[in-house]
Design an enzyme around this catalytic site. Structure first.
Site, PDB file in Angstrom:
ATOM      1  N   GLU A  66      17.697  -0.776  -0.661  1.00 14.96           N
ATOM      2  CA  GLU A  66      17.147  -0.369  -1.959  1.00 14.96           C
ATOM      3  C   GLU A  66      18.231   0.232  -2.841  1.00 14.96           C
ATOM      4  O   GLU A  66      18.297  -0.049  -4.045  1.00 14.96           O
ATOM      5  CB  GLU A  66      16.015   0.635  -1.755  1.00 14.96           C
ATOM      6  N   SER A  95       9.826  10.308   1.720  1.00 14.14           N
ATOM      7  CA  SER A  95       8.980   9.116   1.760  1.00 14.14           C
ATOM      8  C   SER A  95       9.242   8.270   0.525  1.00 14.14           C
ATOM      9  O   SER A  95      10.023   8.641  -0.364  1.00 14.14           O
ATOM     10  CB  SER A  95       7.499   9.513   1.811  1.00 14.14           C
ATOM     11  N   LYS A  96       8.567   7.132   0.457  1.00 16.69           N
ATOM     12  CA  LYS A  96       8.741   6.189  -0.648  1.00 16.69           C
ATOM     13  C   LYS A  96       8.464   6.824  -2.011  1.00 16.69           C
ATOM     14  O   LYS A  96       9.031   6.418  -3.017  1.00 16.69           O
ATOM     15  CB  LYS A  96       7.811   4.984  -0.459  1.00 16.69           C
ATOM     16  N   ARG A  97       7.570   7.809  -2.024  1.00 10.36           N
ATOM     17  CA  ARG A  97       7.220   8.402  -3.323  1.00 10.36           C
ATOM     18  C   ARG A  97       8.396   9.157  -3.938  1.00 10.36           C
ATOM     19  O   ARG A  97       8.373   9.487  -5.120  1.00 10.36           O
ATOM     20  CB  ARG A  97       6.011   9.328  -3.176  1.00 10.36           C
ATOM     21  N   GLY A 124      11.324   7.848  -4.209  1.00  5.80           N
ATOM     22  CA  GLY A 124      12.279   6.853  -4.682  1.00  5.80           C
ATOM     23  C   GLY A 124      12.843   6.026  -3.537  1.00  5.80           C
ATOM     24  O   GLY A 124      12.242   5.932  -2.471  1.00  5.80           O
TER      25      GLY A 124
END
Length: 502
Positions: free
Chosen positions: A264, A254-256, A258
């Protein structure tokens, strides 16, 4: 070589191209190229509530940036289009009609309230939710009457109430599912649009897809799709489900954790070849002889689904950054300059693309000098800074070690004065001549060359580490080197005065 290999990558434009989706696209691309087959790009855009306006262009741009070309699809066309599901409604309606007419599917008029009540009753009984099938046995007359009154039903497929369905997976082998796990799932929604599993089957058949290579999360959909193939009389494709990509703590990525999308990683300053190499290693094992640095061409020559791992791949950004550094070291300087340009502009080292074009040769030469010491494009831009901007300060530890090691700094200032005089006499200011001048000076002064080189490096770059000093000198040029040495001498002398006053 297999006969007529056709694979597809079918992203849903509900967001940017995730690293997992990119890996799926890459493995399909490897498989198609290895088998002289075709890669079809299909946009699955029927989930209108979750569509994002710029997602399609972003997905296409990410694929292009990674170097993944497709043989049919958006921008290419082909004999099996359209390649947007939103433009293929007639295919789904015809297939649903065939299933209804054969009695293998039926209209369901149950309201959301009725379904919610069923769901709650089953929850209280500790049972998983399965549609009861109450509309499965409606008389034809009643169905027609409800349709005549303008009711908007869904269409459900009729599944066996018991038994087993076995999916033959090229990576995982035979995987068994019990029909009791499923209910009569929806194939056409009440708004007339197809459900995901139905649209996949209809399109994969119509586009003559031979191998469905996709993420493990779709394995649970496969028995439903396999049943639809059989109900429609379609031949089955081969299925292969790639292992999941997990975070370092083995949780869902997930985004947490990185960056998780190709764009991105691009913004973080990774090169496309490094990302492709990294994705290749997520679930596919090269031989020891091949090593970990692999070009796409090398992978294509030996790629096979038999070498794809069944176990989850672990997402490791440190590995990617390491790979990126390796690629930067050996990258074509001209191409590296093109990738780095936006980062140089962003860092304020060049004003715009026009100035960059005017300084093209100098920029490429600087990049070639510093690239071995950095791992990402932002690091590259920072490593280039003193070649484009004036020195405004000096590394603090470097000052203590090289400018002020003696009590007053007199000896260092005197050395830099001699160094400046020495360089002022160099006519052809290149690497060889500047080095010879400094080596000769150190012999004349009977000191180690490092005693002269280290404070000079700090004076010219503001840093204690840089490419070879004489390469730096040649790139900066004679005038800037003399000015910076003069500035450093002044800095040391001012420090002496300040210390005396204290």
């Amino acid at each position: 070589m297999m006969e007529k290999v056709r694979v597809r990558f079918a992203p849903s434009p509900t967001g940017y191209l995730h690293i997992g989706g990119a890996r799926t696209a890459l493995f399909n691309w490897f498989f198609a190229r290895q088998n002289k087959g075709q890669l079809v790009l299909r946009i699955e855009d029927t989930d209108t509530e979750r569509l994002k306006e710029d997602s399609v262009e972003q997905i296409l741009d990410s694929l292009r940036w990674l170097g993944l070309d497709w043989d049919e699809g958006p921008e290419k066309g082909g004999a099996f289009g359209p390649y947007y599901q939103s433009q293929r409604q007639n295919f789904y309606e015809a297939a649903a009609k065939a299933l209804l007419q054969s009695g293998k599917a039926y209209y369901c008029f149950c309201s959301e309230e009725e379904l919610a009540k069923e769901r709650e009753e089953q929850r209280q009984a500790g049972e998983p939710f399965r549609y009861s099938g109450k509309c499965r046995h409606l008389a034809a007359e009643e169905v027609q009457e409800r349709l005549a009154h303008g009711l908007k039903p869904v269409v459900r497929i009729k599944l066996p109430e018991a038994g087993e369905i076995v999916v033959e997976d090229l990576i995982r082998g035979a995987v068994s599912f019990q029909y009791e796990q499923f209910d009569d799932f929806i194939i056409m929604k009440s708004n007339g649009l197809p459900a995901y599993n139905f649209a996949c089957v209809v399109d994969d058949h119509a586009m003559e897809i031979s191998h469905v290579i996709r993420a493990e999360e779709h394995l649970s959909n496969t028995p439903k799709q396999q049943f639809l193939y059989e109900a429609l009389g379609y031949p089955l494709p081969y299925f292969a489900h790639l292992s999941m990509i997990l975070a370092p703590d083995r949780s869902k990525l997930s985004k947490r954790h990185g960056a998780t999308s190709v764009s991105e990683f691009r913004d973080l300053g990774c090169l496309p070849e490094a990302i492709v190499n990294y994705l290749t290693l997520l679930g596919w094992s090269p031989t020891e002889e091949e090593g970990e640095i692999l070009t796409p061409e090398q992978t294509i020559s030996t790629f096979s689904l038999e070498k794809v791992s069944k176990t989850a791949a672990i997402y490791d950004t440190q590995k990617l950054i390491w790979l990126n550094g390796r690629y930067m070291t050996n990258y074509d300087p001209e191409k590296l300059g093109a990738h780095a340009m936006s980062f140089l502009i962003q860092a304020g080292l060049v004003a715009d693309s026009l100035e960059a074009e005017q300084k093209h040769d100098y920029i490429v030469a600087v990049i070639k000098a510093v690239r071995e010491r950095v791992r990402t494009l932002p690091e590259l831009a920072e490593a280039c800074r003193y070649f484009f901007t004036e020195i405004t300060d000096y590394d603090e530890k470097g000052q203590a070690k090289y400018f002020f090691k003696q009590d007053t700094g007199d000896a260092v200032a005197a050395l830099l004065v001699k160094g400046r005089e020495c360089l002022a006499g160099v006519e052809d200011f290149n690497v060889e001549n500047t080095e010879k001048a400094y080596r000769d000076l150190s012999e004349e002064l009977q000191i180690k060359a490092g005693q002269l080189i280290h404070p000079t490096r700090l004076a010219l770059t503001g840093r204690t580490a840089s490419p070879g000093l004489f390469e730096v000198m040649a790139l900066l040029g004679k005038e800037r080197c003399l000015e910076r040495l003069e500035q450093a001498i002044g800095f040391i002398e001012a420090h002496k005065v300040e210390k005396e006053q204290v």
